[in-house]
Design a protein around this motif. Structure first.
Motif, mmCIF file in Angstrom:
data_model
loop_
_atom_site.group_PDB
_atom_site.id
_atom_site.type_symbol
_atom_site.label_atom_id
_atom_site.label_comp_id
_atom_site.label_asym_id
_atom_site.label_seq_id
_atom_site.Cartn_x
_atom_site.Cartn_y
_atom_site.Cartn_z
ATOM 1 N N PRO A 202 8.548 6.501 -0.404
ATOM 2 C CA PRO A 202 8.106 6.858 0.940
ATOM 3 C C PRO A 202 6.657 7.279 0.722
ATOM 4 O O PRO A 202 6.016 7.739 -0.336
ATOM 5 C CB PRO A 202 8.736 8.106 1.188
ATOM 6 C CG PRO A 202 10.086 8.240 0.516
ATOM 7 C CD PRO A 202 9.668 7.378 -1.011
ATOM 8 N N GLN A 203 5.989 7.008 1.923
ATOM 9 C CA GLN A 203 4.494 7.687 1.834
ATOM 10 C C GLN A 203 3.943 8.176 3.149
ATOM 11 O O GLN A 203 4.686 7.919 4.276
ATOM 12 C CB GLN A 203 3.570 6.319 1.740
ATOM 13 C CG GLN A 203 3.516 5.486 2.851
ATOM 14 C CD GLN A 203 2.372 4.379 2.784
ATOM 15 O OE1 GLN A 203 1.483 4.292 1.836
ATOM 16 N NE2 GLN A 203 2.019 3.576 3.627
ATOM 17 N N PRO A 204 3.104 9.115 3.383
ATOM 18 C CA PRO A 204 2.598 9.557 4.746
ATOM 19 C C PRO A 204 2.056 8.467 5.451
ATOM 20 O O PRO A 204 1.420 7.460 4.761
ATOM 21 C CB PRO A 204 1.638 10.389 4.208
ATOM 22 C CG PRO A 204 1.277 10.392 2.733
ATOM 23 C CD PRO A 204 2.449 9.538 2.092
ATOM 24 N N VAL A 205 2.018 8.360 6.789
ATOM 25 C CA VAL A 205 1.656 7.445 7.685
ATOM 26 C C VAL A 205 -0.019 7.482 7.662
ATOM 27 O O VAL A 205 -0.399 8.544 7.927
ATOM 28 C CB VAL A 205 2.170 7.305 9.065
ATOM 29 C CG1 VAL A 205 1.412 6.265 9.749
ATOM 30 C CG2 VAL A 205 3.671 7.191 8.934
ATOM 31 N N PRO A 206 -0.810 6.517 7.021
ATOM 32 C CA PRO A 206 -2.355 6.612 7.000
ATOM 33 C C PRO A 206 -2.872 7.094 8.464
ATOM 34 O O PRO A 206 -2.307 6.210 9.472
ATOM 35 C CB PRO A 206 -2.630 5.420 6.231
ATOM 36 C CG PRO A 206 -1.333 4.943 5.563
ATOM 37 C CD PRO A 206 -0.405 5.130 6.379
ATOM 38 N N PRO A 207 -3.797 7.687 8.308
ATOM 39 C CA PRO A 207 -4.848 8.110 7.384
ATOM 40 C C PRO A 207 -4.207 9.332 6.975
ATOM 41 O O PRO A 207 -3.576 10.038 7.627
ATOM 42 C CB PRO A 207 -6.084 8.319 8.020
ATOM 43 C CG PRO A 207 -5.630 8.988 9.743
ATOM 44 C CD PRO A 207 -4.497 7.718 9.829
ATOM 45 N N GLN A 263 6.352 3.263 3.928
ATOM 46 C CA GLN A 263 6.659 2.873 2.345
ATOM 47 C C GLN A 263 5.678 2.228 1.831
ATOM 48 O O GLN A 263 4.835 1.307 2.538
ATOM 49 C CB GLN A 263 7.850 2.126 2.576
ATOM 50 C CG GLN A 263 9.109 2.784 3.132
ATOM 51 C CD GLN A 263 10.320 1.676 3.344
ATOM 52 O OE1 GLN A 263 11.042 1.517 2.192
ATOM 53 N NE2 GLN A 263 10.555 1.367 4.668
ATOM 54 N N THR A 264 5.432 2.516 0.577
ATOM 55 C CA THR A 264 4.526 1.799 -0.346
ATOM 56 C C THR A 264 5.175 0.584 -0.637
ATOM 57 O O THR A 264 6.233 0.237 -0.263
ATOM 58 C CB THR A 264 4.033 2.803 -1.438
ATOM 59 O OG1 THR A 264 5.179 2.853 -2.442
ATOM 60 C CG2 THR A 264 3.849 4.038 -1.168
ATOM 61 N N ASP A 265 4.291 -0.020 -1.551
ATOM 62 C CA ASP A 265 5.064 -1.261 -2.254
ATOM 63 C C ASP A 265 5.662 -1.185 -3.559
ATOM 64 O O ASP A 265 6.286 -2.078 -4.240
ATOM 65 C CB ASP A 265 3.967 -2.575 -2.502
ATOM 66 C CG ASP A 265 3.208 -3.142 -1.248
ATOM 67 O OD1 ASP A 265 4.106 -3.118 -0.095
ATOM 68 O OD2 ASP A 265 2.205 -3.526 -1.259
#
Length: 336
Positions: A202-207, A263-265
């Protein structure tokens, strides 16, 4: 006299950064969270920065524990001046893949934890007719996204609850104030901590913003709690304006992009239960600090957050943002 400040979720992320900020002011700070390793490390940072810390392992989902923490804080430091609700947990998954117990647990922490903290604070502040409560909210409390139904629901509930309490305080003529700081995507350890059923990390939605950007706004909100809410990050303002003027278009956009943007890679975190039921910073050596895994892509500045501390300039910027959204909406309808 130094301020007495209570911070829930103080062991990591935004809560940790906020503790550092108030420590530099020389405040007395009660640090509430479940993870003792994170709390102890936060206390060391508070002392090094010039503040005084009280470590209070607390699960904010349990009102008895929150009430006890409030009692211990005032016994140690005297009357509470500022109470800051930050603590939360979450589950990254489609709603159909979140169990009833999991959904309730997120709600108990991320919503009822705020209710419990606010109750404990007001029980002490209202009789003295002074004090401030700062709720750390989110843009997702006004504009929901996929894969975070439990968290979004809790943040919406925080907004509704806080508005109700605010009007009651106004009705009573109380000088106690309650305000909300609405957050953008922030680089905190949560994206490696929370329970996730996503195929990628998981990742925060950029920015993405660093937690110190948020902490500065929380500090300002605590000093100026008369405003209903503060927005952090241009992305927060843009999202809320888009939700106001073109909600259906935003629904379709998020349906198309909301899965991949969160999501990241990289592979998902090491398999485990996440921090839903137990903290992941409980034992020595498990402290994770304020920052998450996205330092390289996160920014430590937000011109919009600086504007938010100047209401006239913020109003002008908001009007410009609204005009831009309207132009975008008209262009979509006309095919221009």
């Amino acid at each position: 006299m130094p301020q007495t400040v209570v911070i829930t979720g103080a062991s990591a992320g935004v809560g940790r950064a906020t503790a550092r900020l108030f420590a530099r002011r020389g405040a007395n700070i009660a640090l509430l969270a479940r993870g003792r390793a994170g709390l102890e490390a936060a206390a060391e940072e508070v002392a090094a920065a010039g503040g005084r810390a009280l470590v209070l392992p607390t699960d904010v989902a349990h009102h008895q524990e929150v009430e006890k923490a409030a009692e211990l804080t005032e016994a140690e430091f005297g009357p509470i001046d500022v109470w800051i609700n930050v603590a939360f947990t979450s589950v990254f998954a489609p709603f159909a893949e979140i169990g009833p117990e999991e959904f309730q647990r997120v709600t108990d922490v991320a919503y009822l934890g705020y209710v419990n903290g606010t109750r404990a604070a007001l029980a002490r502040m209202v009789p003295r007719d002074r004090g401030a409560v700062v709720q750390v909210g989110s843009a997702l409390g006004e504009r929901s996204i996929p894969l975070q139904s439990a968290y979004c629901g809790a943040k919406h509930a925080v907004n509704g609850f806080t508005s109700s309490v605010r009007t009651e305080l106004l009705h009573d003529g109380s000088r106690v104030r309650i305000t909300v700081v609405q957050l953008p995507a922030v680089n905190t350890p949560q994206f490696s901590w929370v329970r996730s059923r996503l195929p990628k990390h998981p990742q925060p939605v950029p920015p993405i913003y660093q937690p110190e950007v948020v902490a500065r706004t929380i500090g300002y909100a605590a000093d100026h709690p008369g405003r209903k809410q503060y927005y952090v990050g241009a992305s927060t303002v843009a999202t809320l304006w888009a939700n106001r003027f073109v909600p259906a278009a935003l629904d379709r956009y998020l349906a198309r992009t909301g899965y991949s943007s969160q999501q990241t890679d990289s592979p998902p975190p090491v398999a485990g239960p996440g921090n839903l039921w137990q903290p992941l910073d409980e034992r020595p050596g498990e402290d994770h600090g304020a920052h998450g895994a996205f330092d390289e892509s996160a920014t430590g500045r937000s011109p919009q957050a600086a504007l938010a501390r100047h209401p006239a300039l913020a109003a002008g910027a908001g009007a410009l943002a609204g005009a831009a959204v309207l132009r975008w909406s008209r262009a979509r309808r006309t095919g221009g």
